[in-house]
Design a protein around this motif. Sequence first.
Motif, PDB file in Angstrom:
ATOM      1  N   LEU A 155      -5.159   5.711   4.414  1.00  0.00           N
ATOM      2  CA  LEU A 155      -4.119   4.879   5.032  1.00  0.00           C
ATOM      3  C   LEU A 155      -3.530   3.958   3.971  1.00  0.00           C
ATOM      4  CD1 LEU A 155      -5.667   3.627   8.418  1.00  0.00           C
ATOM      5  CD2 LEU A 155      -4.115   5.553   8.050  1.00  0.00           C
ATOM      6  N   LYS A 156      -2.192   3.844   3.989  1.00  0.00           N
ATOM      7  CA  LYS A 156      -1.541   2.909   3.059  1.00  0.00           C
ATOM      8  C   LYS A 156      -1.328   1.547   3.697  1.00  0.00           C
ATOM      9  CE  LYS A 156       1.881   5.946   1.671  1.00  0.00           C
ATOM     10  NZ  LYS A 156       3.158   6.144   0.957  1.00  0.00           N
ATOM     11  N   PHE A 157      -1.471   1.500   5.014  1.00  0.00           N
ATOM     12  CA  PHE A 157      -1.279   0.217   5.693  1.00  0.00           C
ATOM     13  C   PHE A 157      -2.385   0.046   6.718  1.00  0.00           C
ATOM     14  CE2 PHE A 157       0.268  -2.616   8.990  1.00  0.00           C
ATOM     15  CZ  PHE A 157       0.774  -3.662   8.229  1.00  0.00           C
ATOM     16  N   SER A 158      -3.226  -0.947   6.495  1.00  0.00           N
ATOM     17  CA  SER A 158      -4.230  -1.283   7.492  1.00  0.00           C
ATOM     18  C   SER A 158      -4.442  -2.780   7.492  1.00  0.00           C
ATOM     19  CB  SER A 158      -5.557  -0.605   7.199  1.00  0.00           C
ATOM     20  OG  SER A 158      -6.547  -1.188   8.033  1.00  0.00           O
ATOM     21  N   CYS A 159      -4.339  -3.374   8.676  1.00  0.00           N
ATOM     22  CA  CYS A 159      -4.594  -4.811   8.774  1.00  0.00           C
ATOM     23  C   CYS A 159      -5.889  -5.068   9.543  1.00  0.00           C
ATOM     24  CB  CYS A 159      -3.404  -5.535   9.397  1.00  0.00           C
ATOM     25  SG  CYS A 159      -2.846  -4.832  10.939  1.00  0.00           S
ATOM     26  N   LEU A 178      -3.081   3.717  -5.823  1.00  0.00           N
ATOM     27  CA  LEU A 178      -3.030   2.248  -5.868  1.00  0.00           C
ATOM     28  C   LEU A 178      -1.815   1.767  -6.665  1.00  0.00           C
ATOM     29  CD1 LEU A 178      -6.826   1.460  -6.369  1.00  0.00           C
ATOM     30  CD2 LEU A 178      -5.454   0.978  -4.332  1.00  0.00           C
ATOM     31  N   TYR A 179      -1.531   2.426  -7.794  1.00  0.00           N
ATOM     32  CA  TYR A 179      -0.328   2.033  -8.556  1.00  0.00           C
ATOM     33  C   TYR A 179       0.923   2.150  -7.684  1.00  0.00           C
ATOM     34  CZ  TYR A 179      -3.044   2.504 -12.929  1.00  0.00           C
ATOM     35  OH  TYR A 179      -3.965   2.364 -13.925  1.00  0.00           O
ATOM     36  N   GLN A 180       0.995   3.296  -6.966  1.00  0.00           N
ATOM     37  CA  GLN A 180       2.206   3.558  -6.162  1.00  0.00           C
ATOM     38  C   GLN A 180       2.407   2.508  -5.068  1.00  0.00           C
ATOM     39  OE1 GLN A 180       1.366   7.464  -4.722  1.00  0.00           O
ATOM     40  NE2 GLN A 180       2.252   8.515  -6.496  1.00  0.00           N
ATOM     41  N   ASN A 181       1.322   1.992  -4.548  1.00  0.00           N
ATOM     42  CA  ASN A 181       1.426   1.104  -3.386  1.00  0.00           C
ATOM     43  C   ASN A 181       1.074  -0.339  -3.683  1.00  0.00           C
ATOM     44  OD1 ASN A 181       2.038   3.129  -1.176  1.00  0.00           O
ATOM     45  ND2 ASN A 181       0.268   4.044  -2.162  1.00  0.00           N
ATOM     46  N   GLU A 237      -5.815  -3.535 -15.940  1.00  0.00           N
ATOM     47  CA  GLU A 237      -4.991  -4.755 -15.993  1.00  0.00           C
ATOM     48  C   GLU A 237      -4.074  -4.882 -14.780  1.00  0.00           C
ATOM     49  OE1 GLU A 237      -4.798  -7.555 -17.770  1.00  0.00           O
ATOM     50  OE2 GLU A 237      -6.713  -6.821 -18.574  1.00  0.00           O
ATOM     51  N   LYS A 238      -3.508  -3.749 -14.337  1.00  0.00           N
ATOM     52  CA  LYS A 238      -2.520  -3.814 -13.251  1.00  0.00           C
ATOM     53  C   LYS A 238      -3.162  -3.893 -11.876  1.00  0.00           C
ATOM     54  CE  LYS A 238       0.974  -1.132 -15.666  1.00  0.00           C
ATOM     55  NZ  LYS A 238       0.885   0.273 -16.073  1.00  0.00           N
ATOM     56  N   LEU A 239      -4.438  -3.543 -11.788  1.00  0.00           N
ATOM     57  CA  LEU A 239      -5.058  -3.453 -10.459  1.00  0.00           C
ATOM     58  C   LEU A 239      -6.149  -4.476 -10.221  1.00  0.00           C
ATOM     59  CD1 LEU A 239      -5.455   0.445 -10.211  1.00  0.00           C
ATOM     60  CD2 LEU A 239      -3.589  -0.957  -9.304  1.00  0.00           C
ATOM     61  N   LYS A 240      -6.524  -5.227 -11.260  1.00  0.00           N
ATOM     62  CA  LYS A 240      -7.762  -5.994 -11.118  1.00  0.00           C
ATOM     63  C   LYS A 240      -7.657  -7.147 -10.119  1.00  0.00           C
ATOM     64  CE  LYS A 240      -7.084  -8.872 -15.190  1.00  0.00           C
ATOM     65  NZ  LYS A 240      -7.548  -9.133 -16.553  1.00  0.00           N
ATOM     66  N   ASP A 241      -6.448  -7.507  -9.699  1.00  0.00           N
ATOM     67  CA  ASP A 241      -6.374  -8.566  -8.673  1.00  0.00           C
ATOM     68  C   ASP A 241      -6.551  -8.003  -7.255  1.00  0.00           C
ATOM     69  OD1 ASP A 241      -3.916  -7.266  -9.021  1.00  0.00           O
ATOM     70  OD2 ASP A 241      -2.831  -8.908  -8.050  1.00  0.00           O
ATOM     71  N   LEU A 242      -6.670  -6.698  -7.119  1.00  0.00           N
ATOM     72  CA  LEU A 242      -6.966  -6.129  -5.796  1.00  0.00           C
ATOM     73  C   LEU A 242      -8.442  -6.359  -5.471  1.00  0.00           C
ATOM     74  CD1 LEU A 242      -5.138  -2.678  -5.987  1.00  0.00           C
ATOM     75  CD2 LEU A 242      -4.376  -4.757  -4.813  1.00  0.00           C
ATOM     76  N   THR A 243      -8.718  -6.736  -4.224  1.00  0.00           N
ATOM     77  CA  THR A 243     -10.116  -6.905  -3.840  1.00  0.00           C
ATOM     78  C   THR A 243     -10.679  -5.565  -3.362  1.00  0.00           C
ATOM     79  OG1 THR A 243      -9.416  -7.583  -1.634  1.00  0.00           O
ATOM     80  CG2 THR A 243      -9.894  -9.335  -3.214  1.00  0.00           C
TER      81      THR A 243
END
Lengths: 288, 511
Positions: free
Chosen positions: A12-16, A106-109, A141-147
Motif C-alpha cells: 500500500l502506498k497510502f495507509s493512515c 520508497l524513492y518514488q513515493n 541519505e534520501k530515505l533516512k528520515d523515514l521511520t
Amino acid sequence: MNLPLATVSKVLKFSCVDGPGNRLVLFLQGCNFACPTCHNPHTMKLCNDCGDCVPECPTGALTIVQGKVVHDASICDQCDKCLDVCPINANPKVTQYSVDDVLVLLYQNKPFLNGITISGGEATTQLKFIIALFTAIKTDEKLKDLTCFIDSNGYLPEPAWKTILPVTDGVMLDIKAFNNTLHRLLTTRSNERVLATAKLLFDSGKLHELRYLLIPGRTDSDEEIEDLANFVRALDTDTPLRLNTFQHHGVKGEALNWPTMKEPDVERIAEELRSAGLTNVVVPAVYI
Amino acid sequence: MSELLKRFKGITEDPALSFTQKARYLSLEAENSLPYPELDEETAKALEERVICDMYEGHAPFKPRYVMPDYSVVLEKGSTFLELEPATTLDEAINSLMIAYHHVPSVTNMPVFIGRLDNLLLPYCDEVSDEDLYKKLKLFWRYLDRVLPDAFMHANVGPTDNRVARTIMRIDAELKQIAPNLTFVWDPDISSDAIFSQACESIIECSKPHIANNPLHQPLFDDYGYGVASCYNVLPLCGGASTLTRINLREVARRSKDTADFFENVLPKYIDLNFRLTETRIDHLFNKSGFFESFLVKEGWISRDRFTAMYGIFAMAQCVDELQAKEGRAGKYGHDETANQLGHRISKVLYEAVETRPMEHCWRGKAMLHSQAGLSDDDGCTPGVRIPYGSEPDPVTHVQALAEHHAFYPSGVSEILTLDETIENNPVALEQLVKGAFQLGFREFSANVSNNDLVRITGYMVRLSDIAKFKECGGSRINTTVLGAEAAETGKILERTPRVMSHELAPRYSQ
C-alpha cells in the motif's frame, strides 16, 4: 552473500492506520499463528503449488509452469477467487521483492511518506529481509528520515528482537489474550513470548502501540479486561492502547458464526479501562 | 399563452422553489428570451451540439461571471455611492463588508468571492479580545450562510498565521455550514506548521478548507495578488473573470478518427470555436452591457483591465478513454501510464493554445486555462481532468496520476480526493499527503472525509443529511455511497429543496 528476498502479499502506498502519519506498508506472506478471527487469512501460509486455484481463475492469470503456480498480474482482475478456493490459506499472487525493489518504491513515493511499516501475515517470519531493508533505509541519505515500523504478533523470541530493534523505530504489537488457554484457542500458540515481547519493546522505548482485539464472549470478559488494564498499568498508564473490534469482513471458517463486536460495548470497555487508570485508549474511527 | 409565458407561470407556481429561487429563475428566463449575441455559423453549431459550452451564463452578459473586488477599498476609503464612511472598528469593518457583498454581482447574482478576510479584518483587531473576535466572527459566519445561501460563495485566509485566520477556521469547523466555502492559502515559507495542522484537522472535521499552494499561484499574478473564488478559480484580485466557457473533450474525441486526427484537426478546430464564443461574450459585456460604468469601477473596488477569461475544459477522462479505444489500447485514464501521458499531452496542447492566443479585454491580453468542475447535467462526463468517481486509485497514486496536469491550468484545477474516515485518528497522514501533493506540483488540494456530513460534490459543499432527507421524502433508499454519486443526481436534488444551494450549478430552470 545471498541477499534476502521478501515474499510480499500486498503493497500500500497510502495507509493512515499502520503507524504515525502516512506509511508505505508491505504485507508479508506467511504467519506463525492461525487465528480463526484473521481478516486476511490468505496471508497465513506460503503457496505449496498444489494448483487447485489454477482452473478457477476466470482470466487465465494463473498457470502452472514447471510444477510452480505462476501469476500474471497484467491480466489478473483481482476477483480473489483463487484466495477463496485455496485449501491452505495461501496466496498465489505474491511477489518477490528485493531490498532494492523496496528502496525504489520508497524513492518514488517519498514526498508522501512519513515512514514504512512491515506488516503481514507475521512480518517477523521474514526477519532477515526486514533487518536488511531497515539498515539500508537508515543509511540512505534520501530515505533516512523515514521511520521504520513493524506490526507484529510478538511471537518472535527475545534474542531475535534484539537483532532488529537497533534499526526499528517502533512496533505495533497485538496481544490476543491474557488467559493462556484462551490465547492457544485463538492463535494455536502460547502467549508467554508475546507478553515478554511487550515488556522488551517497552523497556527499549520501541513499543509504539499495543493492540487488543475485542471478541464478544471471548476476549471481552471482565477477567480479560482486568488483566489487560493491569498489564498496561505495569508498563505505563500512558501506553497507547488501540481497541480493535472483531468483524466478519475477510474472515473465513468457524469464526463467521461468532458474533461481531458492537460500538456500545467497545465504548463501555474503553471507559472501564480509562477508569482503571489507562490514559491513552483509542477506539475505532469506523465500525463496519 | 405562449411557451415562454407558460414557463414563467410554471416557475411562479413551482411548489419546490422558494420565492427568491423563483425570482432568480424568472430573471434568467427573461434574459434567455433575448437573442444570443451574434455567433458565426460554425461556432453556433458547436454550441448547439454542446461540444463547446457557455455554462448557460445567459444570452445577454451584463455582468462578469466572477467578480473579485478589493474590499480593502471600501473599508479604508468608504464608499460615496453606498454612503459609507471608512471603517474604524471591527464592528464597522464587518458591517461594511456585509453591505458591500450585496452590491457585488456574479453569474449567480450573489458574490462568489468575499475577500481575503484575515488581510481585510486584521487591521481592526488590535483592541479586540480573543473572546470578542470569536463572537463577532461567529455571528458574521452565520449571517453569510443564512443571507447569501450560495455554496460557491468563497472566503480566503492565510498564508500568514494570524488570529483572524485561526478563529475563522475554528468557527467554520464548529458550525459546519455549507456557506461560505473556504480556502486556506498555504506557503511553507510564511505559514506556520501550527496553522497548517489546524487547516488539516479542520478538513477532517468538515471537509473544509480547500488548501491553495501559494508558491505556485503567486508568481503568476502581480503584487496585487489573487483570490480563490467559487470552486477553485484562481483569479486576479481587483478584477475577476468575464466569462467561463468550456470544451467537452469527450465530444472532441468522438469527432476524431484517431489520436493523430484529434491533435492535428479536431481539437484545434474546437479550441478556435471556443475562443470565438468567448470573444463574442466578452464583446457584449465590455461594449454593450455598460457594466464597467458601475460605481465598483469608479471607486476602485475592481479595475476594468483586471478581468481575465476562463477557458475551461472537462471530460478529460472520457476523452482519453475514447482515444485509447480508437488506438486499440485498453489502459484507462488514471490507472494506466500511457493513458495518463496522453492526458498530459492534451493539457499541454490546450495550455499552449490559450497562452498564445491574443484576447481583447483580457488581463495581460490572454485567457487562462481552467480544469472545470462541471454542471449538474454533464451526462456522464467527469469534471475537468478528474479520475471518474468510484474508480479512483489510492490517494497517493491518484495525486501522482494527475500532478503533471496542474502546471497547465493557471486559473485552477478542481480536484477532490476522497479519504477514508480512518484518517480521523491520524491527521499527520493528511498533512503529509498535502505536502506530497504540493511537492509534486498540485496547485490546490481538496478532500472529502467519508463520514463527514458536509461534503464536496463537484467543488461546492452539500450536507449529506439534506440529501438523505430529500431521498426519504422521495421514498428511495439512502445511498451511503453518495460520495461517489453523480453530480447530476445530486444537483437535481439541490435544485428542489435545500435553503443553501449551488446556484452556479443550476443556471437554468430545468422543469
